[in-house]
Scaffold this active site. Sequence first.
Site, short mmCIF file in Angstrom:
data_model
loop_
_atom_site.label_atom_id
_atom_site.label_comp_id
_atom_site.label_asym_id
_atom_site.label_seq_id
_atom_site.Cartn_x
_atom_site.Cartn_y
_atom_site.Cartn_z
N CYS A 27 0.87 -1.17 0.00
CA CYS A 27 0.00 0.00 0.00
C CYS A 27 0.90 1.22 0.00
O CYS A 27 2.01 1.16 -0.54
CB CYS A 27 -0.96 -0.02 1.19
SG CYS A 27 -0.13 -0.05 2.80
N MET A 28 0.49 2.30 0.62
CA MET A 28 1.27 3.54 0.52
C MET A 28 2.52 3.52 1.41
O MET A 28 3.49 4.21 1.11
CB MET A 28 0.38 4.73 0.92
CG MET A 28 0.87 6.06 0.43
SD MET A 28 0.74 6.20 -1.35
CE MET A 28 1.38 7.85 -1.63
#
Length: 646
Positions: A27-28
């Site tokens: 993810c980020m």
Amino acid sequence: MGKYTEDSRELLELVGGKDNIVAVSHCMTRMRFVLGDPKKADVKRIEAMKAVKGSFTQAGQFQVIIGNTVAEFYKDFMDVAGIEGVSKDAVKQAAQRNQNILQRAAAIAAEIFAPLIPAIITGGLILGFRNCIDQLYLFENGTKTLVELSQFWAGMDHFLWLIGEAVFHVGIPVGICWSVVRKMGGTPILGIILGLTLVSGQLLNAYAVATTPIDKIPHWDFGYFTVDMIGYQAQVLPAILAALTLVYLERFFKRLVPSVVQMIVVPFCSLVLAVCAAHFVLGLIGWVVGSAISSVVFSGITGSFREVFGAVFGFIYAPLVITGLHHMTNAIDLQLIADYHGTMLWPMIALSNIAQGSAVLGMMYLQRGNASAQEVNVPAWVSCYLGVTEPAMFGVNLKYFFPFICGMTGSACAAVLCVSTGTTANAIGVGGIPGILSMQPQTMPTFAMAMMVAIAVPFVLTVIVGKKKGIDKQAQPEAAEAAATEENVTENAMESEHDFTAFLDGEVISLKEVGDGVFSEGIVGEGLAIRPISETLCAPVSGKITMLMEDSRHAVGMTLSNGVEILLHVGIDTVDMQGDGFSYLVHTGDEVKAGTPLLTFSREKIKAAGHPDVTICVITNKNGVETFSFHTGMIGKTGETVIASF
């Protein structure tokens, strides 16, 4: 050779090698692994790596926190490992293999009921308000209600039932059908239609079945057989079984029917057969099974051993929250309401919320000289008393553990009083102290008494145990000095061109109040968060867009002209939404000014997906900037300074 090639080789070895990786994504800020054998991961050595900021396991996924450079790290890792990455949905599905049956059932229950909670809470508040005006005899020496005295309130009482009926009689079966079909990948509109057929006005209302003679029950006559025309208002299991049948029929016909005619054949055959199954077989089975479950629970709450039942349930409910199994009680509560016109389970749940908050209150008293601890304690206590226990449990009580046990003990004591007095709720969803609004009017005083127990017992036990452990002597005398130093710096410093402005309208809070265990612990970096009331994320400072998540569109990475790197992250775990409700307004490489709109998002969709919408700004790379001053505890507006750099 990439920048993180050597780190990637080390991480690959420490997670158990290529053969131990079932799936991997990112993810980020995090690498998300599903491991064949999670025990093979050497967590201590992984967290000791220079490139790693921490790790944790959640929902069957082993997540390694890398930070803003996770995309580059992920690319190098995939090259080193020689494996194919998969989507986040695939990782989520693979992670279910690491969950036991109860954990999977709880996860499914959570995803089914979470989107329905806002409606259930609204319905519960409305029923609570109606109880106050039409059942509390507070006027003319306790002989009349407000409704009996005022035609306006009589009309309002009648009008509000329009919403109450929509939520509890019609909304629950329809909402469940929609939510199950949506969760299982079916066609949501067909789920809604299926739900509507369960509560149609053509059918005998479920609440009237018990008082209607058998020969007066309407039926469909098919010549060879008849089927009773009975509705399933407020029923849970019939709706779940019908929706699951619809989903599997859709899957079956999609495999069987050529794609050129699927649009016509699949919906028609799936819906007609699902409705037939629901009314001919599944509805009755679901009704009987659901009633049997609620009967067993009701017997436990009202039987000879009800105090034992209450003590056990009150004591174990908080641990159930940690495992996620507490979501399964929603279905039982709703079935109890349908069968017995009220639930005695929900009051104990509300009391458990209060008890955990009272343990935090005890910690607030013990740590009254520790300003940094109070930054976590106070918001956790408030949210707990309002029915949200996770910040209190994970941020305070489990950290020291003894407050958690004190809270469980107080919850058990309050639950015993609760069941012994027959305290009953009309609806669910309103927890903590506001839970009293959900109680039947005649049991509001007994719930108030139980609340006093849930407040006093955990508080006293926590203070006693905490003093023995010396918690009250662990205050930080250097806190005042540090605060004074920061205040002096703030007063004397001139505003920098790299000061940060509010990126949303809303309440500005510290990272600790986020309570997610990653951002809140400062693992990714220093920063703050905003509980938004607007839905357009703006740049807090001038800089260059250096990272976007094209699939999920929930976060933005920026680099400032002085080399400082920041991450803006909308919501918690919103990566799971796969971009639904999010839209980027910028592209990678764009130069933006402070206040430039970066992305839009839907708070309604985030909440419907069961995620907090709190939005975070963290400084992932200071690049030599020594001091940042964070202005929290205010209602910020886009453009107002919230972070000053020196």
